[in-house]
Design an enzyme around this catalytic site. Sequence first.
Site, PDB file in Angstrom:
ATOM      1  N   ASP A  51     -10.795   9.215  12.066  1.00 47.43           N
ATOM      2  CA  ASP A  51     -10.554   9.035  10.621  1.00 47.43           C
ATOM      3  C   ASP A  51     -11.022   7.641  10.204  1.00 47.43           C
ATOM      4  OD1 ASP A  51      -9.873   9.760   8.089  1.00 47.43           O
ATOM      5  OD2 ASP A  51      -7.717   9.448   8.324  1.00 47.43           O
ATOM      6  N   LYS A  57       4.187  -0.323   8.586  1.00 51.23           N
ATOM      7  CA  LYS A  57       3.755   0.958   8.027  1.00 51.23           C
ATOM      8  C   LYS A  57       4.932   1.915   8.168  1.00 51.23           C
ATOM      9  CE  LYS A  57       0.089   4.406   8.507  1.00 51.23           C
ATOM     10  NZ  LYS A  57      -1.193   4.679   9.153  1.00 51.23           N
ATOM     11  N   GLY A  95       0.429   5.743  -0.050  1.00 48.50           N
ATOM     12  CA  GLY A  95      -0.488   6.885  -0.030  1.00 48.50           C
ATOM     13  C   GLY A  95       0.211   8.087   0.544  1.00 48.50           C
ATOM     14  N   ARG A  96      -0.600   9.113   0.850  1.00 52.88           N
ATOM     15  CA  ARG A  96      -0.014  10.327   1.437  1.00 52.88           C
ATOM     16  C   ARG A  96       0.644  10.018   2.777  1.00 52.88           C
ATOM     17  NH1 ARG A  96      -5.167  14.196   0.547  1.00 52.88           N
ATOM     18  NH2 ARG A  96      -5.507  13.409  -1.529  1.00 52.88           N
ATOM     19  N   TYR A  97       0.092   8.994   3.457  1.00 53.23           N
ATOM     20  CA  TYR A  97       0.579   8.647   4.794  1.00 53.23           C
ATOM     21  C   TYR A  97       1.983   8.036   4.747  1.00 53.23           C
ATOM     22  CZ  TYR A  97      -0.665   3.994   3.177  1.00 53.23           C
ATOM     23  OH  TYR A  97      -0.745   2.836   2.429  1.00 53.23           O
ATOM     24  N   GLY A  98       2.377   7.458   3.607  1.00 51.04           N
ATOM     25  CA  GLY A  98       3.634   6.717   3.498  1.00 51.04           C
ATOM     26  C   GLY A  98       3.401   5.411   2.767  1.00 51.04           C
ATOM     27  N   GLU A  99       3.979   4.326   3.291  1.00 50.25           N
ATOM     28  CA  GLU A  99       3.827   3.026   2.624  1.00 50.25           C
ATOM     29  C   GLU A  99       3.526   1.946   3.649  1.00 50.25           C
ATOM     30  OE1 GLU A  99       7.608   2.407   0.802  1.00 50.25           O
ATOM     31  OE2 GLU A  99       7.162   3.750  -0.879  1.00 50.25           O
ATOM     32  N   GLY A 121       0.831  -1.206   0.000  1.00 46.67           N
ATOM     33  CA  GLY A 121       0.000   0.000   0.000  1.00 46.67           C
ATOM     34  C   GLY A 121       0.862   1.250   0.000  1.00 46.67           C
TER      35      GLY A 121
END
Length: 501
Positions: free
Chosen positions: A324, A223, A205-209, A203
Amino acid sequence: MSADEMDRAAMLSVLLALIYSRINTVLKAQSMDDKLWCVCENTHTCEDGTCNGDMCFFTLVHGQKVKGCFDKEQREQCYVPRITGLYAECCNSNYCNFNLTAPGDDKKEPYVPESVIMLVAVPLFVLLVLSITVCGLVLWLRSRRPHQHLQEHEPSMLKMPSGGDPTYGDIFDEFCTSGSGTGLPYLVQRTMARQISLVECVGKGRYGEVWRGTWMGESVAVKIFSSRDEQSWFRETEIYNTVQLRHENILGFIASDMTSKNSSTQLWLVTHFHELGSLYDFLQYSTLDPEGCLRMCLSVASGLVHLHTEILSTQGKPAIAHRDLKSRNILVKRNGQCCIADLGLAVIHSQSNDYLDVGNNPRVGTKRYMAPEVLDESIRVDVFESYKQTDIWALGLVLWEITRRTIVNGIVEEYRLPFFDVVPSDPSFEEMKKVVCVDQYRPCLHNRLHSHPILSTIAKIMKECWFQSPSARLTALRVRKTLAKLDQDQDSSTDKLKLDV
Ligand code: ADE
């Protein structure tokens, strides 16, 4: 170094890592002949009881014995932290781990002279009898005292995770909850995190990987937070390490680690790995029957109840609101239940200790899932209840996503994000506000839902999660109770059917 330069350096290091891993893969394929054959046991990658690697290993983690192959890069895993319940040994010849056991497993009985038995065993026996008597007396006296706290909560709240084969995650759980602590000691978390081999990126995204990694032959999720989102790592690490959060519907925590790599900080969060991925991913390619839908919805509601509830006992927890909740932050487990992930934005509240901790994360929730009072900024930010009510709004949207993929009378809808029909992808705050607050638009419920007892109840719950007025919405506990009742009715009607047949 500027933020731009740091980003470029990070990208370069990721690129180099990719090239390195690619070269490694090619080299590995070429040198297959140099590899060793080993016995494998209890790893999910084990085929026909043998595997091929650079060295053979035997590990014992809290009673669970595992045999298998390590590659060179996993060599570090042969040296596990010296704590009770952990043991690892590696060797370097074909099938050399066949006979490996933990120290003490195959010890012969030493010869003990009779005089020693008389001197040691008899007093020990007397001591044992005395201890049992004292314990019995203490227990009897305690049972006469009135019970406190624990009875105030439903027993299911304090249950340990159950079901399925034990994984290393479960073993860690046992490790961590057997004492009074909330997780592995920091140093052990660090040592473990550094022994993980990253296998594949699952995965981004903006959050990282998010990566699938392996530790001692078992999969774990890693994460890797983007540097922009370090506050989420701090918050999630803080919550998992200070709050007793073990629950089958909350993503299981294993370790957190902060390292410095090429003068940039790497932030890792290691958790249980769920191969079915997020609920969002799962719903793209899967459909459900009404019972499967109910199981999923009930599990998400149960996870949310556990978060939202303050538990007053020595093993208790404060109340937590997620802030969230969305299908991308929920993972699907093999048993058809879900677990809630990403506590990076969570707020903590303890009524008994009179505190509200909203953290200091500049991140906000996902706009698409924001409740009307967040969008029109009327939310009472100093009242904990407000945050729970926004979670309930988002819960209703998640239930809607699940029900769309549920087959009723042979009909099912395509997967769509909430409000797909009224806002563009990546909607702005203003676009969402117009739809949710001004037009007071709500997601459409397909007619087929009203013709099924399970789906019509879930449809009613959704509507009651979407009241404009936050205080009119259902609580997580009410949602869970209604769904649990449906589930029981379901079980008893299938039992009755079985009896009739
Ligand atoms: N994606 C995000 N978190 C994950 C996890 N824990 N397991 C599998 N996929 C994930």
